[in-house]
Design a protein around this motif. Structure first.
Motif, PDB file in Angstrom:
ATOM      1  N   ARG A   1       0.810  -1.222   0.000  1.00  0.00           N
ATOM      2  CA  ARG A   1       0.000   0.000   0.000  1.00  0.00           C
ATOM      3  C   ARG A   1       0.838   1.264   0.000  1.00  0.00           C
ATOM      4  O   ARG A   1       0.302   2.363  -0.050  1.00  0.00           O
ATOM      5  N   GLY A   2       2.143   1.112   0.124  1.00  0.00           N
ATOM      6  CA  GLY A   2       3.038   2.256   0.053  1.00  0.00           C
ATOM      7  C   GLY A   2       3.032   3.138   1.280  1.00  0.00           C
ATOM      8  O   GLY A   2       3.522   4.268   1.247  1.00  0.00           O
ATOM      9  N   GLN A   3       2.495   2.642   2.408  1.00  0.00           N
ATOM     10  CA  GLN A   3       2.480   3.451   3.618  1.00  0.00           C
ATOM     11  C   GLN A   3       3.851   3.431   4.275  1.00  0.00           C
ATOM     12  O   GLN A   3       4.548   2.415   4.270  1.00  0.00           O
ATOM     13  N   ALA A   4       4.239   4.560   4.858  1.00  0.00           N
ATOM     14  CA  ALA A   4       5.526   4.638   5.547  1.00  0.00           C
ATOM     15  C   ALA A   4       5.503   3.881   6.858  1.00  0.00           C
ATOM     16  O   ALA A   4       6.509   3.324   7.292  1.00  0.00           O
TER      17      ALA A   4
ATOM     18  N   THR B   1       2.366  19.869  -1.405  1.00  0.00           N
ATOM     19  CA  THR B   1       0.926  20.127  -1.311  1.00  0.00           C
ATOM     20  C   THR B   1       0.078  18.863  -1.220  1.00  0.00           C
ATOM     21  O   THR B   1      -1.138  18.952  -1.129  1.00  0.00           O
ATOM     22  N   ASP B   2       0.679  17.686  -1.218  1.00  0.00           N
ATOM     23  CA  ASP B   2      -0.090  16.446  -1.238  1.00  0.00           C
ATOM     24  C   ASP B   2      -0.804  16.212   0.099  1.00  0.00           C
ATOM     25  O   ASP B   2      -0.229  16.415   1.174  1.00  0.00           O
ATOM     26  N   VAL B   3      -2.063  15.784   0.008  1.00  0.00           N
ATOM     27  CA  VAL B   3      -2.851  15.393   1.181  1.00  0.00           C
ATOM     28  C   VAL B   3      -3.312  13.958   0.960  1.00  0.00           C
ATOM     29  O   VAL B   3      -4.139  13.701   0.082  1.00  0.00           O
ATOM     30  N   PRO B   4      -2.777  12.983   1.712  1.00  0.00           N
ATOM     31  CA  PRO B   4      -3.183  11.585   1.513  1.00  0.00           C
ATOM     32  C   PRO B   4      -4.688  11.412   1.704  1.00  0.00           C
ATOM     33  O   PRO B   4      -5.334  12.165   2.448  1.00  0.00           O
ATOM     34  N   ASP B   5      -5.257  10.405   1.050  1.00  0.00           N
ATOM     35  CA  ASP B   5      -6.695  10.180   1.074  1.00  0.00           C
ATOM     36  C   ASP B   5      -7.237  10.026   2.493  1.00  0.00           C
ATOM     37  O   ASP B   5      -8.324  10.505   2.808  1.00  0.00           O
TER      38      ASP B   5
ATOM     39  N   ASP C   1       8.732  16.759   3.632  1.00  0.00           N
ATOM     40  CA  ASP C   1       7.789  17.125   2.576  1.00  0.00           C
ATOM     41  C   ASP C   1       6.552  16.252   2.499  1.00  0.00           C
ATOM     42  O   ASP C   1       5.491  16.699   2.082  1.00  0.00           O
ATOM     43  N   THR C   2       6.632  14.977   2.892  1.00  0.00           N
ATOM     44  CA  THR C   2       5.550  14.023   2.641  1.00  0.00           C
ATOM     45  C   THR C   2       4.937  13.528   3.941  1.00  0.00           C
ATOM     46  O   THR C   2       5.659  13.048   4.827  1.00  0.00           O
ATOM     47  N   PHE C   3       3.607  13.623   4.034  1.00  0.00           N
ATOM     48  CA  PHE C   3       2.883  13.153   5.216  1.00  0.00           C
ATOM     49  C   PHE C   3       2.380  11.736   4.963  1.00  0.00           C
ATOM     50  O   PHE C   3       1.715  11.461   3.963  1.00  0.00           O
ATOM     51  N   GLY C   4       2.724  10.822   5.892  1.00  0.00           N
ATOM     52  CA  GLY C   4       2.330   9.423   5.760  1.00  0.00           C
ATOM     53  C   GLY C   4       1.395   8.951   6.837  1.00  0.00           C
ATOM     54  O   GLY C   4       1.564   7.838   7.347  1.00  0.00           O
ATOM     55  N   LEU C   5       0.462   9.785   7.253  1.00  0.00           N
ATOM     56  CA  LEU C   5      -0.577   9.484   8.231  1.00  0.00           C
ATOM     57  C   LEU C   5      -0.057   9.452   9.666  1.00  0.00           C
ATOM     58  O   LEU C   5      -0.632  10.074  10.554  1.00  0.00           O
TER      59      LEU C   5
ATOM     60  N   LEU D   1      -3.974  20.852   7.059  1.00  0.00           N
ATOM     61  CA  LEU D   1      -5.164  21.683   6.875  1.00  0.00           C
ATOM     62  C   LEU D   1      -4.885  22.830   5.905  1.00  0.00           C
ATOM     63  O   LEU D   1      -5.752  23.186   5.096  1.00  0.00           O
ATOM     64  N   LEU D   2      -3.691  23.401   5.962  1.00  0.00           N
ATOM     65  CA  LEU D   2      -3.350  24.452   4.996  1.00  0.00           C
ATOM     66  C   LEU D   2      -3.306  23.892   3.575  1.00  0.00           C
ATOM     67  O   LEU D   2      -3.777  24.533   2.634  1.00  0.00           O
ATOM     68  N   ARG D   3      -2.750  22.720   3.421  1.00  0.00           N
ATOM     69  CA  ARG D   3      -2.706  22.105   2.095  1.00  0.00           C
ATOM     70  C   ARG D   3      -4.111  21.808   1.575  1.00  0.00           C
ATOM     71  O   ARG D   3      -4.362  21.865   0.371  1.00  0.00           O
ATOM     72  N   ALA D   4      -5.016  21.464   2.505  1.00  0.00           N
ATOM     73  CA  ALA D   4      -6.370  21.079   2.103  1.00  0.00           C
ATOM     74  C   ALA D   4      -7.324  22.263   2.022  1.00  0.00           C
ATOM     75  O   ALA D   4      -8.471  22.098   1.586  1.00  0.00           O
TER      76      ALA D   4
END
Length: 613
Positions: free
Chosen positions: A122-125, A447-451, A322-326, A528-531
């Protein structure tokens, strides 16, 4: 038929004596309790309470195999089969104590499969599953004690048992910040008694074979003399521990903690966070910022620095993500660029400081309990007096950190900090007027926001903040979000071990429970800023480093508990501007900024945050 050299199974006293078996049991229980003590599985101590049972079962196999006449491989294969059946059962019952045997197996099976799918497919960190951690720790304890018991009762080599158990025990002690000296003292005493008891057994066997004297006399003599030796040795060691004025063996371990850090960073995504993880000592950052249930609370000195007056109240910046992984922030697509000592670090990158917005300064940093190889600087580092590796993310080369190979010795770093608002170089009005057209690489990276990042609670929180914002402009949104998160609606809590939340995202959990520490605050603001505007998302990234320390003259002392996380928002023409949403009075800047914001000055509301870059 029995294997030569092994007596058939009997309920009577084993040849080595019940004392030897009791000492092996003591070693196993000490090992299990020591690993259970730090609550390695995400700080939940109850999940590893099954480890003593794993130790006893491993000892039972390692003891019973030789007594039944089994060889080494037969014993270990049978033990592995039993472990494959019983450890999953114990792990499932640890997750759900009231579960039936079939349900416990299902919990373990489904949890382990989900963990594998999260990490491999699933590619989760990270994964939010926990049962597989119990499996690993239970298997480790079972296997260690099975090997140790067979070494004593099968090979009759107690030293092998002591060494293997001791290595696991010492590794556990090295990884946790908890005081486990008592376990080490008891382990040492039990090990010495075991070695003496087995030596007495060997001598008794020799006397019986040669038919000389009374074997019981030699056993009693060894045990009495050994007991006196152990008591004297232990008392002497305790006295030296309390009174020693030097560390003669310190040099032998120098650099070992740094190696543990690097190994831990490479394997970190496979293991849980909990148990006051020490990672070799002090604060470490690295390529991952994992959002665990606890934040650093160690009062030890991380580093001291010689600083000029203009660096007052400036945060110490270490790394950006840079990347948020939940449940984690990551540095992705990072390359290391070698930079000779004294050469410009950021020249040619999009983050080369603009002298019209910044002030140059120079500081000397002396690491103490800070064991990371990431350079610390007040603001953007521009040069360092040692060879370094500049860590850049993305095609355009955005700043991720600076690695200093070769240990944590003193270094002098030149850096650029933002000018104070009094200089009118950067103001709220100027940032409000900044264009909202961003480079393609920065949009793709920041700017990515995971699902699954935002659930109902986070979505509701975002709407509440949007309702308070002066305008949808990125600067107004950032200030509104910073002020909202700092309000009394949220509670700063550096240990949320007992706070239950079934969401997979740390942002959703923070929105639901409304409590956490700086990583929760900063992660929530960034996402929240990204979204906030999906058509034109605002580039935001997470930063880790330290809050300002205590000043005495031109010396600043920063402790481990000052480790901190905040956010940076990108404004075209100005670069990355820092914001700190953490409430609860964390850091002197938070209180002063709130006081200024209460007086209604938007320009002053960002002035202290601007100094942190």
């Amino acid at each position: 038929m029995t294997t030569p050299g092994r007596e058939p199974f009997s309920l009577h006293r084993p040849a080595e004596g019940w004392t030897v078996l009791a000492l092996v049991v003591v070693l196993g229980l000490l090992l299990a309790w020591a690993i259970d003590d730090p609550a390695w599985v995400n700080g939940r101590a109850a999940l590893t309470d099954c480890l003593p049972a794993c130790a006893l079962l491993g000892i039972a196999v390692g003891f019973g195999g030789p007594k039944l006449g089994w060889g080494r491989w037969t014993t270990h294969v049978v033990g592995a089969l039993f472990a494959a059946l019983l450890v999953p059962l114990l792990a499932g019952m640890a997750m759900a104590p009231a579960a039936s045997i079939p349900d416990a197996f299902r919990i373990t099976a489904f949890g382990s499969v989900d963990a594998y799918l999260d990490l491999a497919w699933r590619g989760q960190a990270l994964t939010d599953q926990e049962v597989h951690y119990i499996l690993v720790l239970g298997g480790l304890v079972w296997g260690t004690m099975q090997f140790a018991a067979y070494a004593v009762f099968g090979h009759r080599r107690p030293l092998s048992a002591v060494v293997i158990v001791g290595l696991v025990l010492l590794t556990n002690m090295a990884l946790t910040g908890r005081d486990q000296l008592a376990y080490l003292i008891l382990f040492t005493a039990a090990s010495l008694f075991l070695l003496i008891a087995m030596h007495a057994f060997d001598e008794r066997a020799t006397w019986l074979r040669r038919r000389i004297g009374d074997p019981s006399q030699i056993s009693a003599l060894y045990l009495r003399g050994g007991t006196v030796f152990i008591v004297v040795a232990m008392v002497g060691s305790l006295v030296l521990t309390q009174r020693a004025a030097s560390a003669p063996l310190a040099g032998a371990w120098e650099g070992m903690d740094d190696q543990l850090i690097r190994i831990g960073q490479d394997l970190g995504r496979l293991f849980p966070v909990g148990g006051d993880f020490r990672g070799g000592g002090g604060v470490t950052f690295g390529p991952q910022a994992r959002i665990s249930d606890r934040w650093f609370n160690d009062p030890g000195v991380a580093f001291t620095a010689t600083v000029p007056p203009e660096t007052e109240d400036v945060k110490w910046r270490a790394a950006t993500y840079d990347t948020f992984g939940l449940q984690v922030w990551l540095q992705t697509g990072t390359t290391a660029v070698p930079v000779p000592a004294g050469s410009p670090l950021l020249a040619g990158t999009p983050e080369d400081p603009d002298p019209s917005f910044t002030i140059d300064t120079r500081v000397t940093v002396r690491p103490d309990d800070y064991h990371d190889d990431l350079l610390l600087a007040p603001g953007a580092p521009t040069a360092v007096d040692r060879a370094a590796n500049l860590l850049l993310s993305g095609d355009d080369g955005w700043f991720a950190g600076v690695s200093l190979p070769g240990g944590r010795s003193e270094y002098t770093v030149a850096s650029s900090i933002l000018r104070p608002f009094e200089d009118e170089a950067i103001t709220g009005n100027r940032l409000t007027a900044a264009p909202e057209t961003y480079p393609a690489d920065i949009v793709a990276r920041y700017t990515d926001v995971p699902d699954e990042a935002m659930g109902p609670a986070a979505t509701e929180l975002l709407q509440a903040i949007l309702d308070t914002a002066k305008s949808p402009d990125p600067y107004d949104l950032a200030v509104a979000m910073q002020d909202y998160l700092r309000s009394s609606r949220f509670t700063y809590n550096a240990d949320i071990t007992g706070v239950e939340c079934d969401a997979s995202s740390a942002v959703e959990c923070f929105a639901r429970t409304q409590q956490g520490y700086c990583l929760h605050y900063a992660s929530t603001m960034a996402i929240l800023l990204r979204a906030a505007n999906l058509e034109n998302p605002i580039p935001t990234r997470l930063v880790q480093g330290f809050l300002p320390g205590t000043r005495l003259g031109n010396t600043e002392t920063v402790v481990n508990s000052n480790a901190h996380a905040w956010v940076e928002v990108y404004f075209p023409g100005y670069g990355w501007i820092p914001f700190d949403p953490t409430g609860g009075g964390v850091g002197p800047q938070a209180l002063r900024l709130l006081a200024r914001a209460a007086r209604g000055s938007m320009r002053d509301a960002l002035s202290l945050s601007d100094q942190a870059i």
